[in-house]
Motif scaffolding. Structure first.
Motif, mmCIF file in Angstrom:
data_model
loop_
_atom_site.group_PDB
_atom_site.id
_atom_site.type_symbol
_atom_site.label_atom_id
_atom_site.label_comp_id
_atom_site.label_asym_id
_atom_site.label_seq_id
_atom_site.Cartn_x
_atom_site.Cartn_y
_atom_site.Cartn_z
ATOM 1 N N ALA A 74 0.164 -18.029 -11.511
ATOM 2 C CA ALA A 74 -0.822 -18.261 -10.454
ATOM 3 C C ALA A 74 -0.939 -17.030 -9.544
ATOM 4 O O ALA A 74 -2.047 -16.637 -9.166
ATOM 5 C CB ALA A 74 -0.447 -19.493 -9.634
ATOM 6 N N LEU A 75 0.184 -16.425 -9.223
ATOM 7 C CA LEU A 75 0.141 -15.205 -8.403
ATOM 8 C C LEU A 75 -0.594 -14.076 -9.115
ATOM 9 O O LEU A 75 -1.364 -13.332 -8.500
ATOM 10 C CB LEU A 75 1.560 -14.759 -8.036
ATOM 11 N N VAL A 76 -0.372 -13.953 -10.421
ATOM 12 C CA VAL A 76 -1.057 -12.916 -11.205
ATOM 13 C C VAL A 76 -2.562 -13.193 -11.255
ATOM 14 O O VAL A 76 -3.375 -12.273 -11.160
ATOM 15 C CB VAL A 76 -0.453 -12.829 -12.624
ATOM 16 N N PHE A 77 -2.930 -14.450 -11.364
ATOM 17 C CA PHE A 77 -4.349 -14.813 -11.370
ATOM 18 C C PHE A 77 -4.990 -14.499 -10.022
ATOM 19 O O PHE A 77 -6.046 -13.871 -9.957
ATOM 20 C CB PHE A 77 -4.522 -16.291 -11.715
ATOM 21 N N VAL A 78 -4.356 -14.928 -8.959
ATOM 22 C CA VAL A 78 -4.906 -14.695 -7.615
ATOM 23 C C VAL A 78 -5.025 -13.199 -7.343
ATOM 24 O O VAL A 78 -6.030 -12.732 -6.797
ATOM 25 C CB VAL A 78 -4.049 -15.398 -6.534
ATOM 26 N N ALA A 79 -4.022 -12.420 -7.737
ATOM 27 C CA ALA A 79 -4.049 -10.978 -7.492
ATOM 28 C C ALA A 79 -5.183 -10.297 -8.248
ATOM 29 O O ALA A 79 -5.636 -9.219 -7.844
ATOM 30 C CB ALA A 79 -2.712 -10.355 -7.868
ATOM 31 N N GLY A 80 -5.638 -10.877 -9.330
ATOM 32 C CA GLY A 80 -6.765 -10.314 -10.052
ATOM 33 C C GLY A 80 -8.081 -10.515 -9.332
ATOM 34 O O GLY A 80 -9.051 -9.808 -9.580
ATOM 35 N N ILE A 81 -8.106 -11.476 -8.423
ATOM 36 C CA ILE A 81 -9.327 -11.798 -7.686
ATOM 37 C C ILE A 81 -9.257 -11.321 -6.236
ATOM 38 O O ILE A 81 -10.236 -10.837 -5.679
ATOM 39 C CB ILE A 81 -9.568 -13.325 -7.734
ATOM 40 N N TYR A 82 -8.062 -11.440 -5.643
ATOM 41 C CA TYR A 82 -7.926 -11.124 -4.225
ATOM 42 C C TYR A 82 -6.528 -10.607 -3.938
ATOM 43 O O TYR A 82 -5.538 -11.250 -4.305
ATOM 44 C CB TYR A 82 -8.187 -12.382 -3.386
ATOM 45 N N LEU A 83 -6.462 -9.456 -3.307
ATOM 46 C CA LEU A 83 -5.190 -8.936 -2.808
ATOM 47 C C LEU A 83 -5.228 -8.987 -1.287
ATOM 48 O O LEU A 83 -6.190 -8.500 -0.682
ATOM 49 C CB LEU A 83 -4.974 -7.485 -3.251
ATOM 50 N N PRO A 84 -4.216 -9.549 -0.664
ATOM 51 C CA PRO A 84 -4.197 -9.599 0.794
ATOM 52 C C PRO A 84 -4.241 -8.189 1.384
ATOM 53 O O PRO A 84 -3.616 -7.267 0.846
ATOM 54 C CB PRO A 84 -2.863 -10.278 1.124
ATOM 55 N N PRO A 85 -4.987 -8.008 2.475
ATOM 56 C CA PRO A 85 -5.113 -6.680 3.088
ATOM 57 C C PRO A 85 -3.763 -6.037 3.428
ATOM 58 O O PRO A 85 -3.612 -4.821 3.288
ATOM 59 C CB PRO A 85 -5.929 -6.938 4.360
ATOM 60 N N ALA A 86 -2.788 -6.840 3.829
ATOM 61 C CA ALA A 86 -1.475 -6.275 4.159
ATOM 62 C C ALA A 86 -0.820 -5.679 2.913
ATOM 63 O O ALA A 86 -0.192 -4.612 2.984
ATOM 64 C CB ALA A 86 -0.580 -7.348 4.770
ATOM 65 N N LEU A 87 -0.970 -6.332 1.781
ATOM 66 C CA LEU A 87 -0.406 -5.818 0.534
ATOM 67 C C LEU A 87 -1.134 -4.544 0.095
ATOM 68 O O LEU A 87 -0.500 -3.572 -0.324
ATOM 69 C CB LEU A 87 -0.478 -6.883 -0.558
ATOM 70 N N VAL A 88 -2.449 -4.540 0.217
ATOM 71 C CA VAL A 88 -3.237 -3.346 -0.120
ATOM 72 C C VAL A 88 -2.818 -2.178 0.777
ATOM 73 O O VAL A 88 -2.594 -1.068 0.289
ATOM 74 C CB VAL A 88 -4.749 -3.622 0.009
ATOM 75 N N ALA A 89 -2.679 -2.432 2.066
ATOM 76 C CA ALA A 89 -2.278 -1.365 2.998
ATOM 77 C C ALA A 89 -0.884 -0.843 2.653
ATOM 78 O O ALA A 89 -0.649 0.375 2.700
ATOM 79 C CB ALA A 89 -2.316 -1.885 4.439
ATOM 80 N N TRP A 90 0.015 -1.729 2.311
ATOM 81 C CA TRP A 90 1.370 -1.306 1.960
ATOM 82 C C TRP A 90 1.360 -0.466 0.686
ATOM 83 O O TRP A 90 1.976 0.593 0.621
ATOM 84 C CB TRP A 90 2.268 -2.528 1.806
ATOM 85 N N PHE A 91 0.624 -0.929 -0.349
ATOM 86 C CA PHE A 91 0.520 -0.146 -1.587
ATOM 87 C C PHE A 91 -0.121 1.218 -1.319
ATOM 88 O O PHE A 91 0.302 2.216 -1.877
ATOM 89 C CB PHE A 91 -0.290 -0.912 -2.638
ATOM 90 N N GLN A 92 -1.156 1.251 -0.470
ATOM 91 C CA GLN A 92 -1.807 2.526 -0.143
ATOM 92 C C GLN A 92 -0.840 3.471 0.561
ATOM 93 O O GLN A 92 -0.818 4.669 0.293
ATOM 94 C CB GLN A 92 -3.045 2.288 0.715
ATOM 95 N N HIS A 93 -0.052 2.914 1.472
ATOM 96 C CA HIS A 93 0.920 3.738 2.191
ATOM 97 C C HIS A 93 1.963 4.317 1.231
ATOM 98 O O HIS A 93 2.246 5.520 1.264
ATOM 99 C CB HIS A 93 1.607 2.902 3.286
ATOM 100 N N VAL A 94 2.513 3.478 0.375
ATOM 101 C CA VAL A 94 3.509 3.956 -0.590
ATOM 102 C C VAL A 94 2.869 4.952 -1.550
ATOM 103 O O VAL A 94 3.482 5.985 -1.875
ATOM 104 C CB VAL A 94 4.159 2.765 -1.352
ATOM 105 N N ALA A 95 1.642 4.693 -2.005
ATOM 106 C CA ALA A 95 0.948 5.606 -2.911
ATOM 107 C C ALA A 95 0.736 6.968 -2.260
ATOM 108 O O ALA A 95 0.871 8.003 -2.913
ATOM 109 C CB ALA A 95 -0.383 5.015 -3.348
ATOM 110 N N SER A 96 0.436 6.979 -0.970
ATOM 111 C CA SER A 96 0.241 8.263 -0.279
ATOM 112 C C SER A 96 1.554 9.021 -0.137
ATOM 113 O O SER A 96 1.572 10.250 -0.191
ATOM 114 C CB SER A 96 -0.410 8.045 1.088
ATOM 115 N N ILE A 97 2.635 8.305 0.034
ATOM 116 C CA ILE A 97 3.960 8.958 0.122
ATOM 117 C C ILE A 97 4.305 9.602 -1.234
ATOM 118 O O ILE A 97 4.865 10.691 -1.280
ATOM 119 C CB ILE A 97 5.053 7.941 0.530
ATOM 120 N N LEU A 98 3.938 8.913 -2.331
ATOM 121 C CA LEU A 98 4.240 9.430 -3.653
ATOM 122 C C LEU A 98 3.414 10.672 -3.990
ATOM 123 O O LEU A 98 3.789 11.444 -4.855
ATOM 124 C CB LEU A 98 3.996 8.349 -4.712
ATOM 125 N N GLY A 99 2.287 10.833 -3.318
ATOM 126 C CA GLY A 99 1.479 12.046 -3.510
ATOM 127 C C GLY A 99 0.271 11.859 -4.303
ATOM 128 O O GLY A 99 -0.120 11.461 -5.209
#
Length: 170
Positions: A145-170
């Protein structure tokens, strides 16, 4: 796992974001598949794939849960792995278009191999025990269910966290 390595190898904000998303979605999906396979080996009394057939008939909830898990791990839309693979392919097309060709071909070969193994396992002539499953399906379907929901909607906090980590990685 190869897609994760490929994404981080490509580098850049989009590919790193996709790699992080792929890690998360792959972990959730693979654990759901592990739950299913554990239940299957208990109820069928074997771990040999060659001795297990027709799960959707003998144990419909378990069989269809496994089918959904394999479809998810194969990266079919609208599931979360599709989104991460789409982002990896998009990033590859923008940064190194020629690398996108073997990437897409590899994804297609992997998809075909998964379907080939799944067909008899889930839909073949039923073989083996028809004993009821004694374990809970909740963890398997919660992860899916989590995998299904993530395919349709990612919470903004999760997107921001992934973006932050992605920027740290370069």
């Amino acid at each position: 796992m190869g897609i994760i390595v490929f994404a981080f190898g490509m580098g850049g904000p989009l590919a790193n974001f996709a790699g992080l998303l792929q890690m998360t979605m792959h972990s959730l999906t693979k654990s759901a598949i592990f739950f299913a396979v554990g239940h299957i080996s208990q109820v069928k009394g074997t771990q040999k794939i060659s001795e297990i057939h027709g799960l959707t008939e003998t144990h419909p909830v378990l069989g269809w849960g496994l089918v959904l898990g394999v479809v998810a791990i194969a990266g079919m839309p609208p599931l979360g792995i599709f989104m991460s693979e789409f982002l990896v392919v998009s990033s590859t097309f923008s940064r190194a278009p020629l690398l996108a060709i073997p990437l897409v071909l590899g994804l297609m070969v992997g998809f075909g191999a998964l379907l080939l193994r799944l067909s008899a396992f889930a839909f073949g002539e039923p073989v083996g025990s028809r004993a009821p499953v004694q374990a809970s399906y909740v963890p398997m379907f919660a992860h899916l269910a989590l995998v299904f929901v993530a395919g349709i909607y990612l919470p903004p906090a999760l997107v921001a966290w992934f973006q932050h980590v992605a920027s740290i990685l370069g």
